[in-house]
Design an enzyme around this catalytic site. Structure first.
Site, PDB file in Angstrom:
ATOM      1  N   ASP A  67       0.763  -1.219  -0.018  1.00 48.58           N
ATOM      2  CA  ASP A  67       0.173   0.122  -0.253  1.00 48.58           C
ATOM      3  C   ASP A  67       0.800   1.082   0.055  1.00 48.58           C
ATOM      4  OD1 ASP A  67       1.036  -0.232   2.337  1.00 48.58           O
ATOM      5  OD2 ASP A  67      -0.874  -1.121   3.445  1.00 48.58           O
ATOM      6  N   ASN A 135      -7.616  -3.157  14.344  1.00 51.73           N
ATOM      7  CA  ASN A 135      -9.014  -3.471  14.225  1.00 51.73           C
ATOM      8  C   ASN A 135      -9.116  -4.356  13.177  1.00 51.73           C
ATOM      9  OD1 ASN A 135      -8.027  -2.091  11.800  1.00 51.73           O
ATOM     10  ND2 ASN A 135      -9.520  -0.657  11.630  1.00 51.73           N
ATOM     11  N   HIS A 137      -7.196  -4.969  10.250  1.00 48.27           N
ATOM     12  CA  HIS A 137      -6.959  -4.596   8.861  1.00 48.27           C
ATOM     13  C   HIS A 137      -5.789  -5.250   8.444  1.00 48.27           C
ATOM     14  CE1 HIS A 137      -4.956  -0.730  10.022  1.00 48.27           C
ATOM     15  NE2 HIS A 137      -3.894  -1.353   9.361  1.00 48.27           N
TER      16      HIS A 137
END
Length: 246
Positions: A67, A135, A137
């Protein structure tokens, strides 16, 4: 899914580094998927050290990063391209043209989707390194992300923005969007290694290992992959161990 529990963050780097280096030695043309953030730093430090000690050749290796922040140029000090250059690429003999990081200046999902085509043309990722968010991800695939998603421009949650603000002067400096490989992109990798360190990752690791598969915890998609190794330190493993013992 194979779970490996190590003593601490430094041992995590050594075990993971050896895992990756073995792939490079076995196949000088291996295609690696790489991650950024704090989780892989000791891994990259160990890889640099052992590469220099043992003259390991990276000239045929290709890499694809997960990313990049939207809006950051490659030379921006908080961009993931800059991170990879400083934390790994500048210290090994990998060819610049063989290293790929999504472009933070892409404007459309059509542009982003071409990243998957590049990976496909290269032969697919042999080993993908992942971290994990609090969370759940992976990449920047936040809760609710489709399991069929490919590389695209995504919104970051408040939790992720706050967690990543430690790398910036203030929270308002953290980009609110990123270009990220999708969950389908990640699952196309032939082999996956996920690493985590610290007590703040315990809940995510518990869901990864023992949780119900669903988009609320994106990491659970990895339960559907045939070749995943999870390497965590004792702090990060606490909840998973507790759940396993119930």
């Amino acid at each position: 899914m194979k779970l490996v529990i190590v003593k601490d963050y430094n041992e995590l780097g050594k075990i993971t580094g050896d895992f990756i280096l073995e792939k490079v030695k076995q196949n000088p043309n291996v295609i690696l998927g790489l991650a950024t953030g704090s989780s892989p730093i000791t891994t990259y430090e160990y890889i640099i050290e052992k590469t220099k000690e043992n003259n390991i050749d990276w000239s045929g290796v290709k890499t694809f990063n997960l990313d990049e922040y939207v809006g950051l140029t490659p030379d921006h000090e908080q961009s993931y391209r800059y991170f990879m250059e400083k934390q790994l690429f500048e210290h090994i003999n990998i060819k610049k043209e063989n290293t790929h990081v999504p472009n933070g200046l892409w404007k459309t999902n059509e542009e982003a989707a071409q990243y998957d085509e590049e990976i496909k043309k290269a032969g697919g990722i042999d080993l993908q390194l992942l971290g994990i968010g609090q969370n759940g991800h992976i990449g920047f695939n936040e809760p609710g992300a489709s399991f069929d998603s490919i590389t695209s421009i995504v919104d970051l949650t408040k939790t992720t923005i706050e967690a990543n603000s430690r790398f910036f002067e203030k929270v308002s400096d953290v980009p609110t969007k990123a270009v990220s490989m999708g969950l389908k992109s990640i699952m196309n990798s032939k082999e996956i290694i996920l690493i985590a360190s610290g007590a703040n990752k315990t809940e995510a690791i518990k869901h990864l290992i023992k949780g119900e598969i669903g988009t609320e915890w994106p990491c659970t998609v990895l339960q559907n992959h045939p070749n995943v190794t999870v390497i965590v330190d004792q702090e990060a493993a606490k909840e998973a161990i507790s759940a396993a013992n119930k």
